[in-house]
Enzyme design. Structure first.
Site, PDB file in Angstrom:
ATOM      1  N   ARG A 224      96.728  39.184  47.268  1.00 40.46           N
ATOM      2  CA  ARG A 224      96.301  39.251  48.655  1.00 40.46           C
ATOM      3  C   ARG A 224      97.337  39.983  49.496  1.00 40.46           C
ATOM      4  O   ARG A 224      98.542  39.956  49.213  1.00 40.46           O
ATOM      5  CB  ARG A 224      96.101  37.844  49.226  1.00 40.46           C
ATOM      6  N   HIS A 272      92.017  47.884  46.924  1.00 47.50           N
ATOM      7  CA  HIS A 272      91.587  46.504  46.687  1.00 47.50           C
ATOM      8  C   HIS A 272      90.421  46.450  45.689  1.00 47.50           C
ATOM      9  O   HIS A 272      89.376  45.843  45.946  1.00 47.50           O
ATOM     10  CB  HIS A 272      91.188  45.825  47.996  1.00 47.50           C
TER      11      HIS A 272
END
Length: 309
Positions: A224, A272
Protein backbone atom coordinates in the site's frame (compact mmCIF):
# COMPACT_ATOMS: atom_id res chain seq x y z
CA UNK A 1 -33.14 -6.14 -0.54
CA UNK A 2 -30.75 -5.17 -3.34
CA UNK A 3 -27.07 -5.02 -4.29
CA UNK A 4 -25.14 -1.85 -5.12
CA UNK A 5 -22.06 -2.13 -7.38
CA UNK A 6 -19.25 0.34 -8.00
CA UNK A 7 -16.66 -1.54 -10.04
CA UNK A 8 -13.23 -0.96 -11.56
CA UNK A 9 -13.60 0.17 -15.18
CA UNK A 10 -10.61 -1.96 -16.23
CA UNK A 11 -12.88 -5.03 -16.31
CA UNK A 12 -15.28 -3.44 -18.78
CA UNK A 13 -18.69 -5.12 -18.70
CA UNK A 14 -17.29 -8.54 -17.78
CA UNK A 15 -17.46 -8.02 -14.03
CA UNK A 16 -21.01 -6.68 -13.78
CA UNK A 17 -22.24 -9.24 -16.31
CA UNK A 18 -20.59 -12.01 -14.30
CA UNK A 19 -22.21 -10.81 -11.06
CA UNK A 20 -25.63 -10.60 -12.70
CA UNK A 21 -25.22 -14.08 -14.19
CA UNK A 22 -24.11 -15.60 -10.88
CA UNK A 23 -26.88 -13.93 -8.85
CA UNK A 24 -29.88 -13.99 -11.21
CA UNK A 25 -32.45 -13.61 -8.42
CA UNK A 26 -30.87 -10.46 -6.97
CA UNK A 27 -31.82 -6.87 -7.75
CA UNK A 28 -28.56 -5.19 -8.76
CA UNK A 29 -27.93 -1.48 -9.16
CA UNK A 30 -24.86 0.06 -10.84
CA UNK A 31 -23.31 3.28 -9.58
CA UNK A 32 -23.67 5.93 -10.80
CA UNK A 33 -27.30 5.48 -11.75
CA UNK A 34 -30.81 5.58 -10.44
CA UNK A 35 -30.46 3.75 -7.13
CA UNK A 36 -33.12 2.98 -4.54
CA UNK A 37 -31.00 3.90 -1.52
CA UNK A 38 -33.16 2.29 1.16
CA UNK A 39 -33.26 -1.06 -0.69
CA UNK A 40 -29.49 -1.57 -0.65
CA UNK A 41 -28.33 -4.13 1.90
CA UNK A 42 -25.22 -5.43 0.08
CA UNK A 43 -22.52 -3.34 -1.63
CA UNK A 44 -19.47 -4.30 -3.67
CA UNK A 45 -17.28 -1.24 -4.07
CA UNK A 46 -13.99 -0.17 -5.61
CA UNK A 47 -12.30 2.75 -3.82
CA UNK A 48 -15.39 4.78 -3.01
CA UNK A 49 -14.84 8.32 -1.65
CA UNK A 50 -15.20 9.07 2.08
CA UNK A 51 -18.79 9.25 3.20
CA UNK A 52 -20.11 7.40 0.17
CA UNK A 53 -22.10 4.90 2.23
CA UNK A 54 -23.90 7.47 4.43
CA UNK A 55 -27.00 7.64 2.18
CA UNK A 56 -27.41 3.83 2.41
CA UNK A 57 -28.76 3.22 5.92
CA UNK A 58 -29.63 -0.46 5.44
CA UNK A 59 -26.30 -1.83 4.22
CA UNK A 60 -25.51 -5.07 6.07
CA UNK A 61 -22.58 -6.43 3.99
CA UNK A 62 -19.75 -4.63 2.18
CA UNK A 63 -17.36 -6.35 -0.23
CA UNK A 64 -14.09 -5.06 -1.59
CA UNK A 65 -13.10 -6.06 -5.12
CA UNK A 66 -9.56 -6.99 -4.08
CA UNK A 67 -7.37 -7.71 -1.08
CA UNK A 68 -6.65 -4.13 -0.02
CA UNK A 69 -9.15 -2.55 2.38
CA UNK A 70 -7.23 0.29 4.06
CA UNK A 71 -9.05 3.02 2.09
CA UNK A 72 -12.36 1.77 3.53
CA UNK A 73 -11.04 1.96 7.08
CA UNK A 74 -9.65 5.47 6.55
CA UNK A 75 -13.20 6.70 5.91
CA UNK A 76 -14.39 8.22 9.23
CA UNK A 77 -17.97 7.48 8.19
CA UNK A 78 -17.38 3.82 7.36
CA UNK A 79 -19.98 1.72 9.24
CA UNK A 80 -17.80 -0.32 11.58
CA UNK A 81 -20.68 -2.50 12.66
CA UNK A 82 -21.11 -3.87 9.12
CA UNK A 83 -19.10 -6.93 7.98
CA UNK A 84 -16.42 -6.13 5.40
CA UNK A 85 -15.11 -8.92 3.17
CA UNK A 86 -12.29 -8.94 0.63
CA UNK A 87 -11.03 -11.03 -2.28
CA UNK A 88 -8.05 -13.24 -1.46
CA UNK A 89 -7.35 -16.59 -3.10
CA UNK A 90 -4.49 -18.68 -4.46
CA UNK A 91 -4.62 -17.03 -7.88
CA UNK A 92 -4.35 -13.59 -6.31
CA UNK A 93 -1.38 -14.71 -4.21
CA UNK A 94 0.26 -16.38 -7.21
CA UNK A 95 0.07 -13.19 -9.26
CA UNK A 96 1.74 -11.27 -6.45
CA UNK A 97 4.46 -13.90 -6.13
CA UNK A 98 5.07 -13.65 -9.89
CA UNK A 99 5.50 -9.88 -9.59
CA UNK A 100 7.99 -10.17 -6.72
CA UNK A 101 9.98 -12.93 -8.47
CA UNK A 102 10.15 -10.88 -11.67
CA UNK A 103 11.60 -7.84 -9.93
CA UNK A 104 13.83 -9.82 -7.58
CA UNK A 105 15.48 -11.45 -10.59
CA UNK A 106 15.61 -8.08 -12.36
CA UNK A 107 17.62 -6.53 -9.53
CA UNK A 108 19.65 -9.62 -8.60
CA UNK A 109 20.76 -10.15 -12.20
CA UNK A 110 21.35 -6.38 -12.63
CA UNK A 111 19.25 -6.08 -15.77
CA UNK A 112 19.72 -2.24 -15.84
CA UNK A 113 23.48 -2.79 -16.32
CA UNK A 114 22.93 -4.82 -19.47
CA UNK A 115 20.19 -2.56 -20.84
CA UNK A 116 22.46 0.45 -20.44
CA UNK A 117 25.37 -1.39 -22.05
CA UNK A 118 23.25 -2.44 -25.01
CA UNK A 119 22.06 1.12 -25.53
CA UNK A 120 25.71 2.23 -25.55
CA UNK A 121 26.79 -0.77 -27.71
CA UNK A 122 29.21 -1.93 -25.02
CA UNK A 123 30.12 -5.59 -24.41
CA UNK A 124 29.88 -5.16 -20.63
CA UNK A 125 30.57 -8.61 -19.17
CA UNK A 126 29.64 -8.98 -15.53
CA UNK A 127 29.88 -11.93 -13.14
CA UNK A 128 26.53 -12.77 -11.56
CA UNK A 129 26.04 -13.85 -7.96
CA UNK A 130 24.29 -17.10 -7.14
CA UNK A 131 20.76 -16.78 -5.80
CA UNK A 132 21.91 -18.52 -2.63
CA UNK A 133 24.27 -15.60 -1.99
CA UNK A 134 21.46 -13.03 -2.16
CA UNK A 135 19.36 -12.40 0.97
CA UNK A 136 15.76 -11.45 0.24
CA UNK A 137 13.57 -10.31 3.13
CA UNK A 138 9.79 -10.37 2.87
CA UNK A 139 7.69 -8.24 5.21
CA UNK A 140 4.19 -9.62 5.66
CA UNK A 141 3.20 -13.27 5.87
CA UNK A 142 -0.39 -13.35 4.78
CA UNK A 143 -1.40 -15.61 1.91
CA UNK A 144 0.56 -13.55 -0.62
CA UNK A 145 3.67 -13.18 1.52
CA UNK A 146 3.84 -16.85 2.43
CA UNK A 147 3.58 -18.04 -1.19
CA UNK A 148 6.14 -15.43 -2.26
CA UNK A 149 8.61 -16.72 0.35
CA UNK A 150 8.08 -20.31 -0.74
CA UNK A 151 8.73 -19.47 -4.39
CA UNK A 152 11.80 -17.37 -3.63
CA UNK A 153 13.20 -20.21 -1.51
CA UNK A 154 12.47 -22.69 -4.31
CA UNK A 155 14.62 -20.57 -6.65
CA UNK A 156 17.46 -20.81 -4.15
CA UNK A 157 17.45 -17.39 -2.54
CA UNK A 158 18.42 -16.94 1.09
CA UNK A 159 14.95 -15.95 2.29
CA UNK A 160 13.90 -14.41 5.55
CA UNK A 161 10.50 -13.08 6.56
CA UNK A 162 9.07 -10.72 9.15
CA UNK A 163 5.52 -10.39 10.45
CA UNK A 164 3.60 -9.40 13.54
CA UNK A 165 3.01 -12.97 14.71
CA UNK A 166 5.05 -16.18 14.71
CA UNK A 167 5.21 -18.28 11.50
CA UNK A 168 7.15 -21.28 10.28
CA UNK A 169 7.97 -21.79 6.60
CA UNK A 170 10.29 -24.47 5.32
CA UNK A 171 13.55 -22.99 4.05
CA UNK A 172 12.73 -19.51 5.38
CA UNK A 173 14.08 -17.83 8.50
CA UNK A 174 11.09 -16.19 10.18
CA UNK A 175 11.12 -13.20 12.54
CA UNK A 176 8.17 -11.89 14.53
CA UNK A 177 7.34 -8.70 16.35
CA UNK A 178 8.68 -5.17 16.47
CA UNK A 179 11.75 -6.09 18.50
CA UNK A 180 12.87 -8.58 15.82
CA UNK A 181 12.72 -6.08 12.95
CA UNK A 182 16.34 -4.83 13.26
CA UNK A 183 17.70 -8.40 13.13
CA UNK A 184 15.51 -9.14 10.12
CA UNK A 185 16.75 -6.07 8.25
CA UNK A 186 20.43 -6.41 9.13
CA UNK A 187 21.38 -8.69 6.21
CA UNK A 188 18.38 -8.07 3.93
CA UNK A 189 19.73 -6.96 0.57
CA UNK A 190 16.41 -6.99 -1.30
CA UNK A 191 13.50 -5.87 0.88
CA UNK A 192 10.03 -6.92 -0.26
CA UNK A 193 7.03 -5.21 1.33
CA UNK A 194 3.74 -7.16 1.35
CA UNK A 195 2.41 -5.87 4.67
CA UNK A 196 -1.18 -4.85 5.33
CA UNK A 197 -1.54 -1.13 6.00
CA UNK A 198 -2.28 -0.55 9.69
CA UNK A 199 -1.49 2.13 12.22
CA UNK A 200 1.65 0.16 13.12
CA UNK A 201 2.90 -0.28 9.53
CA UNK A 202 2.07 3.15 8.12
CA UNK A 203 5.33 4.88 7.14
CA UNK A 204 7.45 1.77 7.77
CA UNK A 205 9.36 2.29 4.52
CA UNK A 206 11.41 5.21 5.71
CA UNK A 207 14.88 6.23 6.86
CA UNK A 208 14.88 4.14 10.02
CA UNK A 209 14.22 0.96 8.03
CA UNK A 210 16.62 1.76 5.20
CA UNK A 211 19.44 2.61 7.61
CA UNK A 212 19.17 -0.87 9.12
CA UNK A 213 19.69 -2.57 5.74
CA UNK A 214 23.07 -3.25 4.11
CA UNK A 215 24.34 -0.28 2.13
CA UNK A 216 23.15 -0.41 -1.49
CA UNK A 217 20.05 -2.49 -0.81
CA UNK A 218 16.97 -2.72 -3.02
CA UNK A 219 13.34 -1.99 -2.18
CA UNK A 220 10.40 -3.78 -3.82
CA UNK A 221 7.05 -2.62 -2.46
CA UNK A 222 3.79 -4.00 -3.78
CA UNK A 223 1.50 -3.42 -0.80
CA UNK A 224 0.00 0.00 0.00
CA UNK A 225 1.09 3.57 -0.69
CA UNK A 226 0.75 4.51 2.97
CA UNK A 227 3.80 2.40 3.81
CA UNK A 228 6.06 4.83 1.93
CA UNK A 229 7.76 7.93 3.21
CA UNK A 230 8.52 9.17 -0.28
CA UNK A 231 11.19 11.74 0.58
CA UNK A 232 13.05 9.14 2.64
CA UNK A 233 13.05 6.78 -0.37
CA UNK A 234 14.49 9.52 -2.59
CA UNK A 235 17.10 10.50 0.01
CA UNK A 236 18.16 6.87 0.42
CA UNK A 237 18.50 6.45 -3.34
CA UNK A 238 20.45 9.68 -3.78
CA UNK A 239 22.83 8.81 -0.92
CA UNK A 240 23.39 5.25 -2.16
CA UNK A 241 21.82 3.73 0.95
CA UNK A 242 19.39 2.17 -1.56
CA UNK A 243 20.62 1.30 -5.03
CA UNK A 244 17.16 0.86 -6.57
CA UNK A 245 13.45 0.74 -5.80
CA UNK A 246 10.52 -0.89 -7.56
CA UNK A 247 7.29 0.74 -6.41
CA UNK A 248 3.78 -0.41 -7.27
CA UNK A 249 1.62 1.50 -4.76
CA UNK A 250 1.77 5.20 -3.91
CA UNK A 251 0.20 7.58 -1.36
CA UNK A 252 -1.44 9.48 -4.26
CA UNK A 253 -2.68 7.50 -7.27
CA UNK A 254 -2.37 7.88 -10.17
CA UNK A 255 1.16 9.06 -9.52
CA UNK A 256 1.25 12.79 -10.44
CA UNK A 257 3.06 13.54 -13.71
CA UNK A 258 5.48 15.88 -11.94
CA UNK A 259 6.49 13.34 -9.28
CA UNK A 260 10.28 12.72 -9.14
CA UNK A 261 9.76 8.94 -9.06
CA UNK A 262 8.91 9.05 -12.78
CA UNK A 263 12.31 10.34 -13.79
CA UNK A 264 14.64 9.04 -11.09
CA UNK A 265 17.15 6.73 -12.79
CA UNK A 266 16.94 4.09 -10.06
CA UNK A 267 13.18 3.98 -9.54
CA UNK A 268 10.92 1.55 -11.42
CA UNK A 269 7.25 2.53 -11.35
CA UNK A 270 4.36 0.15 -11.99
CA UNK A 271 0.72 1.39 -11.82
CA UNK A 272 -0.57 -0.59 -8.83
CA UNK A 273 -0.91 -3.70 -10.97
CA UNK A 274 1.22 -6.22 -9.06
CA UNK A 275 -1.71 -8.52 -8.36
CA UNK A 276 -5.03 -7.75 -9.96
CA UNK A 277 -7.74 -10.23 -9.11
CA UNK A 278 -9.22 -12.08 -12.07
CA UNK A 279 -12.79 -11.31 -13.04
CA UNK A 280 -13.79 -14.92 -12.28
CA UNK A 281 -12.22 -14.74 -8.80
CA UNK A 282 -14.08 -11.54 -7.89
CA UNK A 283 -17.40 -12.82 -9.23
CA UNK A 284 -17.16 -16.24 -7.59
CA UNK A 285 -16.04 -14.90 -4.20
CA UNK A 286 -18.63 -12.13 -4.11
CA UNK A 287 -21.49 -14.36 -5.26
CA UNK A 288 -20.60 -16.99 -2.66
CA UNK A 289 -20.51 -14.36 0.08
CA UNK A 290 -23.92 -13.02 -0.96
CA UNK A 291 -25.36 -16.52 -0.80
CA UNK A 292 -23.77 -17.07 2.61
CA UNK A 293 -25.03 -13.71 3.85
CA UNK A 294 -28.58 -14.49 2.74
CA UNK A 295 -28.50 -17.89 4.47
CA UNK A 296 -26.72 -16.75 7.63
CA UNK A 297 -23.60 -18.86 6.97
CA UNK A 298 -20.04 -17.71 7.89
CA UNK A 299 -18.54 -15.28 5.37
CA UNK A 300 -15.38 -15.81 3.31
CA UNK A 301 -12.37 -13.55 3.94
CA UNK A 302 -14.06 -11.34 6.54
CA UNK A 303 -11.84 -8.48 7.66
CA UNK A 304 -10.88 -8.07 11.31
CA UNK A 305 -11.62 -4.36 11.56
CA UNK A 306 -9.59 -4.01 14.76
CA UNK A 307 -6.49 -5.57 13.21
CA UNK A 308 -7.00 -3.80 9.87
CA UNK A 309 -6.87 -6.88 7.64
Amino acid sequence: MAILTWLHTAYGDDLINGIRSSLPDETIYEWPGDVAHNEIDVAILFRMPPGFLKPFPNVKLISATGAGIDHYLLDPDFPRDVPLVRVVDHDFAARMADYVLCWTLFHHRDVPHFLKAQKERRWAYKIMRSASDVTVGVMGLGQMGRLTCERLAFLGYDVRAWSRSEHQIKGVRCYAGKDALPDFLRDTEILVNLLPLTAETRGILGKKTFDRMPHGGVLITAARGGHLIENDVLDALDSGRLSAATIDAFPVEPLPETHPFWTHPNVYVTPHCSSTASCATIVDTFAENVRRFRSGAPLLNEVDLAAGY
